[in-house]
Design a protein around this motif. Sequence first.
Motif, PDB file in Angstrom:
ATOM      1  N   PHE A 189       1.960  -4.205 -14.224  1.00  0.00           N
ATOM      2  CA  PHE A 189       0.928  -4.388 -13.575  1.00  0.00           C
ATOM      3  C   PHE A 189       0.623  -5.565 -13.288  1.00  0.00           C
ATOM      4  N   ARG A 190       0.961  -6.759 -14.180  1.00  0.00           N
ATOM      5  CA  ARG A 190       0.455  -8.255 -14.059  1.00  0.00           C
ATOM      6  C   ARG A 190       1.207  -8.700 -12.929  1.00  0.00           C
ATOM      7  N   VAL A 191       2.580  -8.494 -12.822  1.00  0.00           N
ATOM      8  CA  VAL A 191       3.454  -8.713 -12.035  1.00  0.00           C
ATOM      9  C   VAL A 191       3.087  -8.461 -10.718  1.00  0.00           C
ATOM     10  N   ALA A 192       2.809  -7.168 -10.633  1.00  0.00           N
ATOM     11  CA  ALA A 192       2.495  -6.615  -9.018  1.00  0.00           C
ATOM     12  C   ALA A 192       1.397  -7.328  -8.625  1.00  0.00           C
ATOM     13  N   ALA A 193       0.299  -7.187  -9.788  1.00  0.00           N
ATOM     14  CA  ALA A 193      -1.007  -7.794  -9.235  1.00  0.00           C
ATOM     15  C   ALA A 193      -0.717  -9.380  -8.687  1.00  0.00           C
ATOM     16  N   ARG A 194       0.242 -10.050  -9.283  1.00  0.00           N
ATOM     17  CA  ARG A 194       0.327 -11.525  -8.903  1.00  0.00           C
ATOM     18  C   ARG A 194       1.132 -11.440  -7.579  1.00  0.00           C
ATOM     19  N   ASN A 195       2.137 -10.663  -7.375  1.00  0.00           N
ATOM     20  CA  ASN A 195       2.890 -10.705  -6.155  1.00  0.00           C
ATOM     21  C   ASN A 195       2.203 -10.344  -5.152  1.00  0.00           C
ATOM     22  N   LYS A 196       1.310  -9.104  -5.170  1.00  0.00           N
ATOM     23  CA  LYS A 196       0.300  -8.715  -4.252  1.00  0.00           C
ATOM     24  C   LYS A 196      -0.639  -9.833  -4.069  1.00  0.00           C
ATOM     25  N   ALA A 197      -1.114 -10.716  -4.618  1.00  0.00           N
ATOM     26  CA  ALA A 197      -1.946 -11.698  -4.452  1.00  0.00           C
ATOM     27  C   ALA A 197      -1.332 -12.623  -3.590  1.00  0.00           C
ATOM     28  N   ALA A 198       0.034 -12.871  -3.951  1.00  0.00           N
ATOM     29  CA  ALA A 198       0.875 -13.820  -3.193  1.00  0.00           C
ATOM     30  C   ALA A 198       1.007 -13.429  -1.761  1.00  0.00           C
ATOM     31  N   ALA A 199       1.316 -12.017  -1.682  1.00  0.00           N
ATOM     32  CA  ALA A 199       1.567 -11.369  -0.424  1.00  0.00           C
ATOM     33  C   ALA A 199       0.317 -11.475   0.465  1.00  0.00           C
ATOM     34  N   ASN A 253       2.245   0.316  10.824  1.00  0.00           N
ATOM     35  CA  ASN A 253       3.385   0.590  10.123  1.00  0.00           C
ATOM     36  C   ASN A 253       3.528   2.010   9.196  1.00  0.00           C
ATOM     37  N   ASN A 254       2.556   2.532   9.358  1.00  0.00           N
ATOM     38  CA  ASN A 254       2.316   3.902   8.454  1.00  0.00           C
ATOM     39  C   ASN A 254       2.385   3.740   6.876  1.00  0.00           C
ATOM     40  N   LEU A 255       1.547   2.817   6.781  1.00  0.00           N
ATOM     41  CA  LEU A 255       1.617   2.377   5.131  1.00  0.00           C
ATOM     42  C   LEU A 255       0.756   3.130   4.600  1.00  0.00           C
ATOM     43  N   GLN A 256       0.160   4.286   4.772  1.00  0.00           N
ATOM     44  CA  GLN A 256      -0.687   5.230   3.989  1.00  0.00           C
ATOM     45  C   GLN A 256      -0.290   5.474   2.776  1.00  0.00           C
ATOM     46  N   ALA A 257      -1.087   5.767   1.716  1.00  0.00           N
ATOM     47  CA  ALA A 257      -0.854   6.136   0.473  1.00  0.00           C
ATOM     48  C   ALA A 257      -0.405   7.587   0.617  1.00  0.00           C
ATOM     49  N   LYS A 258       0.920   7.952  -0.218  1.00  0.00           N
ATOM     50  CA  LYS A 258       1.266   9.241  -0.088  1.00  0.00           C
ATOM     51  C   LYS A 258       0.960   9.969  -1.365  1.00  0.00           C
ATOM     52  N   PRO A 259       0.639  11.194  -1.171  1.00  0.00           N
ATOM     53  CA  PRO A 259       0.271  12.010  -2.270  1.00  0.00           C
ATOM     54  C   PRO A 259       1.074  11.856  -3.623  1.00  0.00           C
ATOM     55  N   GLY A 284      -0.740  -2.136  -2.467  1.00  0.00           N
ATOM     56  CA  GLY A 284       0.650  -2.213  -2.927  1.00  0.00           C
ATOM     57  C   GLY A 284       1.833  -1.883  -1.945  1.00  0.00           C
ATOM     58  N   ASN A 285       1.351  -0.955  -0.905  1.00  0.00           N
ATOM     59  CA  ASN A 285       2.389  -0.778   0.012  1.00  0.00           C
ATOM     60  C   ASN A 285       2.279  -1.681   0.988  1.00  0.00           C
ATOM     61  N   VAL A 286       1.276  -2.293   1.263  1.00  0.00           N
ATOM     62  CA  VAL A 286       1.017  -3.690   2.204  1.00  0.00           C
ATOM     63  C   VAL A 286       1.958  -4.908   1.681  1.00  0.00           C
ATOM     64  N   ASP A 290       4.394  -4.706  -0.546  1.00  0.00           N
ATOM     65  CA  ASP A 290       5.942  -4.483  -0.463  1.00  0.00           C
ATOM     66  C   ASP A 290       6.479  -4.907   1.061  1.00  0.00           C
ATOM     67  N   PHE A 291       5.524  -4.201   2.004  1.00  0.00           N
ATOM     68  CA  PHE A 291       5.947  -4.499   3.381  1.00  0.00           C
ATOM     69  C   PHE A 291       6.258  -6.043   3.780  1.00  0.00           C
ATOM     70  N   VAL A 292       5.092  -6.616   3.179  1.00  0.00           N
ATOM     71  CA  VAL A 292       4.849  -8.026   3.659  1.00  0.00           C
ATOM     72  C   VAL A 292       6.164  -8.737   3.030  1.00  0.00           C
ATOM     73  N   LEU A 293       6.368  -8.558   1.569  1.00  0.00           N
ATOM     74  CA  LEU A 293       7.313  -9.030   1.141  1.00  0.00           C
ATOM     75  C   LEU A 293       9.006  -8.638   1.528  1.00  0.00           C
ATOM     76  N   SER A 294       9.051  -7.545   2.107  1.00  0.00           N
ATOM     77  CA  SER A 294      10.337  -7.293   2.747  1.00  0.00           C
ATOM     78  C   SER A 294      10.677  -7.999   4.016  1.00  0.00           C
ATOM     79  N   LYS A 295       9.637  -8.403   4.615  1.00  0.00           N
ATOM     80  CA  LYS A 295       9.785  -9.204   6.021  1.00  0.00           C
ATOM     81  C   LYS A 295       9.832 -10.808   5.938  1.00  0.00           C
ATOM     82  N   ALA A 296       9.171 -11.091   4.619  1.00  0.00           N
ATOM     83  CA  ALA A 296       8.889 -12.620   4.515  1.00  0.00           C
ATOM     84  C   ALA A 296      10.281 -13.217   3.935  1.00  0.00           C
ATOM     85  N   LYS A 297      10.068 -14.614   3.873  1.00  0.00           N
ATOM     86  CA  LYS A 297      10.968 -15.505   3.136  1.00  0.00           C
ATOM     87  C   LYS A 297      10.680 -15.726   1.801  1.00  0.00           C
ATOM     88  N   VAL A 298      11.467 -14.921   0.858  1.00  0.00           N
ATOM     89  CA  VAL A 298      11.008 -14.806  -0.427  1.00  0.00           C
ATOM     90  C   VAL A 298      11.787 -15.744  -1.597  1.00  0.00           C
TER      91      VAL A 298
END
Length: 440
Positions: A283-293, A364-370, A411-413, A415-423
Amino acid sequence: MAITVETLDKLERRITLSLAADVLKNEVDARLKKLARTTKADGFRPGKVPLNVVAQRYGYSVQYEVINDKVGQAFAEAAQQAQLRVAGQPRISEKEGEPTDGQLQFDAVFEVYPEVSIADLSGAEIERVTAEVNDAAIDRTIDILRKQRRTFAQRPAAEGAVDGDRVTIDFEGKIDGVPFEGGKAEGFQFLVGEGQMLEAFEKAVRGMKTGDSKTFPLAFPEDYHGKDVAGKEADFLVTVKKVEQQNLPELTEDFVKSLGLADGAVESLRADVKRNLEREVKFRVAARNKAAAMEALLKLVDFDLPQSLVAAEGDRLLEGARADLKARGIPDADKAPIPAEMFKPQAERRVRLGLTVAELVKANNLQAKPEQLQAHIQELAQSYEQPAQVVAWYMSDRQRMAEVEAVVIEGNVADFVLSKAKVTDKVMGFEELMGQQAAA
């Protein structure tokens, strides 16, 4: 009928609305007649109050209600016809003068949503962190569990206080020989070496025995929470009343069972601790990476903000601040003089980010899936004793589900940004990731 939309400022627009005066009058009369059926007045039976009496008593409020309803409906239809994305509520005012051709004129001033253009995501540079749970982290967590169940016994009089001991002291501090508020206490307890006091204070008490007294200087940090003493130097007189050494429980079968693990095996305890830590780390890694994105995303946009949305978000932040003060027991928190302007930068950032995220989601159809919602709730529930009840608790409330959906979309957003950016990937130590909570 064509709708004329005037541009007043960057995002501000105006539409002039026309409503037939006789239509408004007929609606007012109809509502007054309906109201007369239940109106009570002295000297009249219920439902028999003359219409002119009802009009005298309620006419203004009914007219105001009708105009609001009809103008609001007319504005909604006009905005839809003009294909406008209205941000916030319109400010509606009646034009002065007599009706023209039986028409009343109203000006509706409002803001529209901006066009959100996002620069090429491949130009964003983001540091993505990863972290692992190692044996040292597990050992440290188990030590914390043991400390939570420790007991204390009086240390022999000849022995001085060491880290982990609980000391009971009297103290008094003075600045330039003058006592200051909060600088004196009797029978005060704290644990040596656990950061409950300033390091200089702990250092002075460390090694003192029961009955010892000592005077020592202490320099308060510039950022100390007590503003009256921050950056100043005080002289403290400390007398030790009692020194108690800690007794940590051994890692026995009974100790493990007391933590809810039926087999009492240390291996089971370590495995359970590892699972919990891995969940927290995730959770903390995801939150940190989300904030960076999100921070990188904000650097790729530049557009005007609807000030009505900024003001509304500022109000929410202000109310949140008042609620926080109230939760802390601050008296009259709802009347505290908190300037709304202090929240404007944060409100602007949140509105800008919200509009940007919404644009990315739509494009980019990043809506949350069930299945994503279900998986997230299941993961949240695993840290509780009865996960099934927690899942049901989330699923039974729309507001809670909306909050979960917002987290999943973010989270979807990310992940999408990280997939396109220079990481750039960075392995972060467990202690660094957990921060102060890991040192508790």
